[in-house]
Design a protein around this motif. Structure first.
Motif, PDB file in Angstrom:
ATOM      1  N   ALA A 331       7.518   3.327  11.116  1.00  0.00           N
ATOM      2  CA  ALA A 331       8.436   2.700  10.161  1.00  0.00           C
ATOM      3  C   ALA A 331       8.068   1.239   9.918  1.00  0.00           C
ATOM      4  O   ALA A 331       8.153   0.746   8.782  1.00  0.00           O
ATOM      5  CB  ALA A 331       9.868   2.808  10.683  1.00  0.00           C
ATOM      6  N   VAL A 332       7.636   0.555  10.988  1.00  0.00           N
ATOM      7  CA  VAL A 332       7.196  -0.837  10.813  1.00  0.00           C
ATOM      8  C   VAL A 332       5.960  -0.891   9.925  1.00  0.00           C
ATOM      9  O   VAL A 332       5.827  -1.763   9.050  1.00  0.00           O
ATOM     10  CB  VAL A 332       6.934  -1.468  12.191  1.00  0.00           C
ATOM     11  CG1 VAL A 332       6.338  -2.866  12.031  1.00  0.00           C
ATOM     12  CG2 VAL A 332       8.221  -1.546  13.005  1.00  0.00           C
ATOM     13  N   GLU A 333       5.023   0.049  10.135  1.00  0.00           N
ATOM     14  CA  GLU A 333       3.810   0.078   9.310  1.00  0.00           C
ATOM     15  C   GLU A 333       4.140   0.333   7.846  1.00  0.00           C
ATOM     16  O   GLU A 333       3.449  -0.171   6.946  1.00  0.00           O
ATOM     17  CB  GLU A 333       2.863   1.155   9.835  1.00  0.00           C
ATOM     18  CG  GLU A 333       2.220   0.832  11.176  1.00  0.00           C
ATOM     19  CD  GLU A 333       1.251  -0.342  11.086  1.00  0.00           C
ATOM     20  OE1 GLU A 333       0.923  -0.753   9.965  1.00  0.00           O
ATOM     21  OE2 GLU A 333       0.854  -0.856  12.147  1.00  0.00           O
ATOM     22  N   GLU A 334       5.201   1.111   7.571  1.00  0.00           N
ATOM     23  CA  GLU A 334       5.618   1.333   6.192  1.00  0.00           C
ATOM     24  C   GLU A 334       6.001   0.015   5.527  1.00  0.00           C
ATOM     25  O   GLU A 334       5.636  -0.252   4.370  1.00  0.00           O
ATOM     26  CB  GLU A 334       6.795   2.312   6.154  1.00  0.00           C
ATOM     27  CG  GLU A 334       6.440   3.754   6.448  1.00  0.00           C
ATOM     28  CD  GLU A 334       5.654   4.381   5.311  1.00  0.00           C
ATOM     29  OE1 GLU A 334       5.881   4.010   4.147  1.00  0.00           O
ATOM     30  OE2 GLU A 334       4.781   5.223   5.590  1.00  0.00           O
ATOM     31  N   ALA A 335       6.767  -0.807   6.252  1.00  0.00           N
ATOM     32  CA  ALA A 335       7.142  -2.106   5.694  1.00  0.00           C
ATOM     33  C   ALA A 335       5.937  -3.022   5.559  1.00  0.00           C
ATOM     34  O   ALA A 335       5.788  -3.757   4.567  1.00  0.00           O
ATOM     35  CB  ALA A 335       8.212  -2.752   6.586  1.00  0.00           C
ATOM     36  N   VAL A 336       5.026  -2.988   6.558  1.00  0.00           N
ATOM     37  CA  VAL A 336       3.825  -3.825   6.508  1.00  0.00           C
ATOM     38  C   VAL A 336       2.947  -3.436   5.332  1.00  0.00           C
ATOM     39  O   VAL A 336       2.350  -4.291   4.661  1.00  0.00           O
ATOM     40  CB  VAL A 336       3.064  -3.723   7.841  1.00  0.00           C
ATOM     41  CG1 VAL A 336       1.693  -4.389   7.736  1.00  0.00           C
ATOM     42  CG2 VAL A 336       3.877  -4.366   8.959  1.00  0.00           C
ATOM     43  N   PHE A 337       2.855  -2.110   5.051  1.00  0.00           N
ATOM     44  CA  PHE A 337       2.028  -1.639   3.941  1.00  0.00           C
ATOM     45  C   PHE A 337       2.468  -2.255   2.616  1.00  0.00           C
ATOM     46  O   PHE A 337       1.634  -2.646   1.782  1.00  0.00           O
ATOM     47  CB  PHE A 337       2.094  -0.110   3.869  1.00  0.00           C
ATOM     48  CG  PHE A 337       1.511   0.459   2.606  1.00  0.00           C
ATOM     49  CD1 PHE A 337       0.137   0.494   2.409  1.00  0.00           C
ATOM     50  CD2 PHE A 337       2.341   0.933   1.609  1.00  0.00           C
ATOM     51  CE1 PHE A 337      -0.388   0.999   1.232  1.00  0.00           C
ATOM     52  CE2 PHE A 337       1.817   1.445   0.437  1.00  0.00           C
ATOM     53  CZ  PHE A 337       0.445   1.485   0.243  1.00  0.00           C
ATOM     54  N   ILE A 338       3.795  -2.350   2.429  1.00  0.00           N
ATOM     55  CA  ILE A 338       4.289  -2.922   1.177  1.00  0.00           C
ATOM     56  C   ILE A 338       3.995  -4.413   1.102  1.00  0.00           C
ATOM     57  O   ILE A 338       3.711  -4.951   0.034  1.00  0.00           O
ATOM     58  CB  ILE A 338       5.803  -2.646   1.049  1.00  0.00           C
ATOM     59  CG1 ILE A 338       6.049  -1.132   0.970  1.00  0.00           C
ATOM     60  CG2 ILE A 338       6.388  -3.344  -0.163  1.00  0.00           C
ATOM     61  CD1 ILE A 338       7.513  -0.755   0.932  1.00  0.00           C
ATOM     62  N   MET A 339       4.027  -5.087   2.245  1.00  0.00           N
ATOM     63  CA  MET A 339       3.883  -6.546   2.253  1.00  0.00           C
ATOM     64  C   MET A 339       2.444  -7.019   2.383  1.00  0.00           C
ATOM     65  O   MET A 339       2.148  -8.181   2.093  1.00  0.00           O
ATOM     66  CB  MET A 339       4.697  -7.135   3.410  1.00  0.00           C
ATOM     67  CG  MET A 339       6.191  -7.033   3.256  1.00  0.00           C
ATOM     68  SD  MET A 339       6.811  -8.016   1.883  1.00  0.00           S
ATOM     69  CE  MET A 339       6.272  -9.652   2.346  1.00  0.00           C
ATOM     70  N   GLN A 340       1.526  -6.142   2.827  1.00  0.00           N
ATOM     71  CA  GLN A 340       0.215  -6.644   3.206  1.00  0.00           C
ATOM     72  C   GLN A 340      -0.557  -7.240   2.027  1.00  0.00           C
ATOM     73  O   GLN A 340      -1.304  -8.210   2.179  1.00  0.00           O
ATOM     74  CB  GLN A 340      -0.603  -5.526   3.864  1.00  0.00           C
ATOM     75  CG  GLN A 340      -0.886  -4.341   2.963  1.00  0.00           C
ATOM     76  CD  GLN A 340      -1.596  -3.222   3.719  1.00  0.00           C
ATOM     77  OE1 GLN A 340      -1.849  -3.340   4.907  1.00  0.00           O
ATOM     78  NE2 GLN A 340      -1.917  -2.127   3.029  1.00  0.00           N
ATOM     79  N   GLY A 341      -0.363  -6.675   0.823  1.00  0.00           N
ATOM     80  CA  GLY A 341      -1.092  -7.206  -0.339  1.00  0.00           C
ATOM     81  C   GLY A 341      -0.680  -8.636  -0.655  1.00  0.00           C
ATOM     82  O   GLY A 341      -1.527  -9.524  -0.801  1.00  0.00           O
ATOM     83  N   THR A 342       0.616  -8.872  -0.754  1.00  0.00           N
ATOM     84  CA  THR A 342       1.067 -10.211  -1.104  1.00  0.00           C
ATOM     85  C   THR A 342       0.811 -11.206   0.022  1.00  0.00           C
ATOM     86  O   THR A 342       0.540 -12.381  -0.225  1.00  0.00           O
ATOM     87  CB  THR A 342       2.570 -10.177  -1.464  1.00  0.00           C
ATOM     88  OG1 THR A 342       2.978 -11.486  -1.859  1.00  0.00           O
ATOM     89  CG2 THR A 342       3.413  -9.737  -0.288  1.00  0.00           C
ATOM     90  N   LEU A 343       0.869 -10.748   1.292  1.00  0.00           N
ATOM     91  CA  LEU A 343       0.562 -11.657   2.402  1.00  0.00           C
ATOM     92  C   LEU A 343      -0.903 -12.069   2.363  1.00  0.00           C
ATOM     93  O   LEU A 343      -1.253 -13.242   2.571  1.00  0.00           O
ATOM     94  CB  LEU A 343       0.898 -10.974   3.740  1.00  0.00           C
ATOM     95  CG  LEU A 343       2.363 -10.680   4.027  1.00  0.00           C
ATOM     96  CD1 LEU A 343       2.517  -9.965   5.366  1.00  0.00           C
ATOM     97  CD2 LEU A 343       3.176 -11.978   4.034  1.00  0.00           C
ATOM     98  N   LYS A 344      -1.763 -11.082   2.078  1.00  0.00           N
ATOM     99  CA  LYS A 344      -3.199 -11.383   2.025  1.00  0.00           C
ATOM    100  C   LYS A 344      -3.533 -12.309   0.878  1.00  0.00           C
ATOM    101  O   LYS A 344      -4.350 -13.229   1.022  1.00  0.00           O
ATOM    102  CB  LYS A 344      -3.962 -10.070   1.896  1.00  0.00           C
ATOM    103  CG  LYS A 344      -5.480 -10.249   1.923  1.00  0.00           C
ATOM    104  CD  LYS A 344      -6.161  -8.892   1.874  1.00  0.00           C
ATOM    105  CE  LYS A 344      -7.679  -9.060   1.917  1.00  0.00           C
ATOM    106  NZ  LYS A 344      -8.367  -7.734   1.851  1.00  0.00           N
TER     107      LYS A 344
END
Length: 476
Positions: A331-344
């Motif tokens: 579930a944490v990875e699901e949230a990270v997946f959505i955020m990883q593009g904008t964080l990068k």
């Protein structure tokens, strides 16, 4: 317990305690006192006897000694045994061979020395029986005990009759009148009033009954016109109620759309970056089939997440939703997946320390939504404060029967004056913020998953701590 028992029980207890005192303390003390008086009397008589026997013993007048002691034994039948000896231990009375009765349990031995000019000339020993005395004392005390118990019992019975007539019966009448008053009847017979406490109670109850009757008549008159007035007010407010219902529905729909838009913002940003990356790969001729497939898969995943957002909001507060056992790290990875593009794209480092195999019982999509809101909040704070090397760290571990998730950043922390308010609905410090992200995270964790969420300033930033139980408590 009835009122009669409540009145008579203390009297019975007092009578029982008094009888127990008479029988257990007073009677034994009286017997001991009588015996002590008798013993002192016998001591005095023995002293007088030794004084009269002294010259007879010195003169060896045995006939007079026997006559004197035989006469005294006839006058004192309680003297079971009388022994007189001279200073050499020779028995002067009774004659040798005289039978001696056996010792009994209620007997006392008294010994008196016969002294002449500080020289002992003999000794007198008398064994005295207390049986006759004890029987006499016991008989007299039994008579006195019975008399006192009868008098006291009669007094208590008389007092009970008085209490029954002056307290219990008036109180029973008042109770009957109160019951009839509760049923709407006002003609119950009341006991006569007086100047004592019961009379005051009767007079007060009568005044209260009259007041209740008057109030009931006033209410009856008011109720005759109340229905008509209610119908008129309902007619006036029916149109207003309809308008309020419509406004409430519109407000609820607007709130739902606003929340969905808030939750779609991050997936849309990620989808926008994904599309731009595809365009850049195409322009630089780096769009291989593998890159295209991966990009399409990521886009489908983002769109799927956006699709489930509406269902999540629709069922958000439904308690009948079924919980499932889910992998918390997934579930944490699901949230990270959505955020990883904008964080990068903003150069924000994301560090994950996730223990594998950590499972909890709850709602995985809602838990991922709560984590996503916290990550988005951390990202916005880093960008707003223009942190050069932004960093977000996620740590997941299991502690006993509790799952612990920490999300920390290096954005400088939260101002102490607003720290207690950050989970309040619609509280925000951003110009275009909605103030519902952290509130929704708190609602998901605490209301829907029986966990807890808190925030604190640690080091150079803020740390959000989420705890959820491994297994949800069973509902009774």
């Amino acid at each position: 317990m009835t009122l009669r028992l409540k009145l008579l029980l203390p009297l019975a207890l007092v009578w029982t305690a008094f009888i127990a005192y008479l029988y257990g303390i007073w009677l034994p003390d009286s017997v001991r006192y009588q015996i002590a008086v008798f013993e002192r009397q016998q001591e005095r008589e023995m002293h007088n006897l030794t004084e009269s026997l002294l010259p007879l013993v010195v003169a060896r007048q045995l006939g007079d000694i026997h006559d004197t002691l035989d006469s005294l034994r006839q006058e004192n039948p309680e003297w079971v045994e009388v022994v007189l000896q001279d200073h050499e231990g020779r028995q002067l009375y009774p004659l040798a061979g005289t039978p001696v009765p056996p010792a009994g349990p209620d007997e006392q031995l008294h010994t008196q020395q016969l002294n002449l000019a500080n020289d002992s000339v003999g000794s007198l020993r008398i064994r005295i029986s207390h049986r006759a005395l004890l029987e006499s004392v016991a008989q007299s005390q039994k008579t006195l005990f019975a008399l006192l118990a009868s008098v006291l019992l009669g007094a208590f019975l008389a007092l009970g009759v008085v209490l029954d007539a002056t307290v219990r019966r008036p109180v029973n009448r008042l109770m009957t009148a109160a019951r009839e008053l509760a049923e709407g009847r006002f003609d119950a017979h009341l006991p006569p009033g007086g100047k004592d406490e019961i009379g005051t109670l009767v007079n007060t109850f009568a005044a209260m009954r009259d007041q209740v009757q008057a109030t009931q008549q006033s209410l009856r008159q008011l109720n005759e016109h109340l229905e008509q007035r209610v119908q008129e007010e309902l007619a006036k407010n029916r149109e207003k109620d309809h308008m309020l219902i419509q406004q409430s529905r519109l407000a609820a729909m607007g709130e739902m759309v606003h929340n969905i838009a808030h939750q779609w913002r991050q997936p849309l940003n990620a989808l926008s970056l994904l599309v731009r990356n595809i365009k850049d790969d195409y322009d630089f001729q780096a769009l291989t089939p593998e890159v295209m497939d991966r990009s399409v898969a990521d886009a489908q995943r983002l769109l799927g997440r956006m699709s489930t957002t509406i269902d999540d909001f629709r069922d958000f507060f439904r308690p009948e939703k079924k919980m499932t056992q889910f992998d918390v790290s997934h579930a944490v990875e699901e949230a990270v997946f959505i955020m990883q593009g904008t964080l990068k794209s903003h150069g924000i480092e994301l560090v994950e320390k996730l223990d594998p195999g950590v499972e909890a019982e709850g709602f995985p999509s809602q838990f991922a939504q709560a984590v996503l809101n916290i990550l988005a909040n951390a990202k916005e704070e880093i960008l707003a404060r223009k942190v050069a090397a932004g960093r977000i760290e996620i740590e997941l571990q299991r502690q006993g029967e509790t799952i612990l998730l920490r999300v920390s950043d290096n954005a400088g922390g939260i101002a102490p004056e607003i720290l207690p308010k950050i989970f309040d609905p619609y509280f925000t410090t951003k110009d275009k913020g909605s103030g519902i992200g952290l509130y929704m995270a708190k609602t998901i964790i605490e209301h829907n998953m029986n966990g807890s969420i808190s925030a604190a300033n640690l080091g150079d930033g803020a740390c959000f701590t989420l705890t959820v139980p491994v297994r949800q408590p069973k509902k009774n």
